[in-house]
Scaffold this motif. Sequence first.
Motif, mmCIF file in Angstrom:
data_model
loop_
_atom_site.group_PDB
_atom_site.id
_atom_site.type_symbol
_atom_site.label_atom_id
_atom_site.label_comp_id
_atom_site.label_asym_id
_atom_site.label_seq_id
_atom_site.Cartn_x
_atom_site.Cartn_y
_atom_site.Cartn_z
ATOM 1 N N ASP A 10 0.866 -1.168 0.000
ATOM 2 C CA ASP A 10 0.000 0.000 0.000
ATOM 3 C C ASP A 10 0.909 1.225 0.000
ATOM 4 O OD1 ASP A 10 -1.646 2.176 0.656
ATOM 5 O OD2 ASP A 10 -3.019 0.887 1.796
ATOM 6 N N LEU A 11 0.989 1.896 -1.133
ATOM 7 C CA LEU A 11 1.889 3.038 -1.284
ATOM 8 C C LEU A 11 1.424 4.255 -0.492
ATOM 9 C CD1 LEU A 11 2.571 2.607 -5.089
ATOM 10 C CD2 LEU A 11 4.193 2.198 -3.236
ATOM 11 N N THR A 12 0.136 4.340 -0.222
ATOM 12 C CA THR A 12 -0.389 5.470 0.536
ATOM 13 C C THR A 12 -0.174 5.273 2.039
ATOM 14 O OG1 THR A 12 -2.057 5.815 -1.162
ATOM 15 C CG2 THR A 12 -2.443 6.889 0.950
ATOM 16 N N ALA A 13 -0.563 4.110 2.533
ATOM 17 C CA ALA A 13 -0.444 3.822 3.966
ATOM 18 C C ALA A 13 0.964 3.342 4.339
ATOM 19 C CB ALA A 13 -1.470 2.780 4.376
ATOM 20 N N GLN A 14 1.787 3.084 3.334
ATOM 21 C CA GLN A 14 3.151 2.593 3.538
ATOM 22 C C GLN A 14 3.157 1.289 4.333
ATOM 23 O OE1 GLN A 14 5.812 5.655 4.942
ATOM 24 N NE2 GLN A 14 5.306 7.006 3.257
ATOM 25 N N ASP A 57 11.943 10.478 -1.667
ATOM 26 C CA ASP A 57 10.883 10.062 -0.745
ATOM 27 C C ASP A 57 11.167 10.505 0.686
ATOM 28 O OD1 ASP A 57 9.423 8.867 -2.737
ATOM 29 O OD2 ASP A 57 10.231 6.869 -2.403
ATOM 30 N N THR A 103 -1.045 -3.032 -10.446
ATOM 31 C CA THR A 103 -1.710 -1.997 -9.674
ATOM 32 C C THR A 103 -3.154 -2.417 -9.442
ATOM 33 O OG1 THR A 103 -0.316 -0.309 -10.676
ATOM 34 C CG2 THR A 103 -2.322 0.447 -9.610
#
Length: 104
Positions: A10-14, A57, A103
């Motif tokens: 999950d790229l948003t929630a890391q 990042d 994705t």
Amino acid sequence: MVQFANWELDLTAQRLRSQDGREVELTKAEFGLLAAFVKRPQRVLTRDQLLDLTRADGAEVFDRSIDVLILRLRRKIESNPKEPRIIKTERGAGYVFDAKVKTV
């Protein structure tokens, strides 16, 4: 959210989860490196490129520490870190994220 091998990132929630739902804790630097790889699968990335991508990042990563981060990531995501199938070393060139990324 992206999927690769038996993992979901999950790229948003890391957050990184295995296929069976087990969450794997990543440091900020490890997450930054993994995110750089999943955004550029099947491409050779040099150590310098990885440094630039992870600094973008916000992670603090320096020179040979990329190798240490690769080792730590392999221990977390590879079934056999000594014979990696996901993050491969290209001698004299850099590293390749050799997994199909989807994705979702």
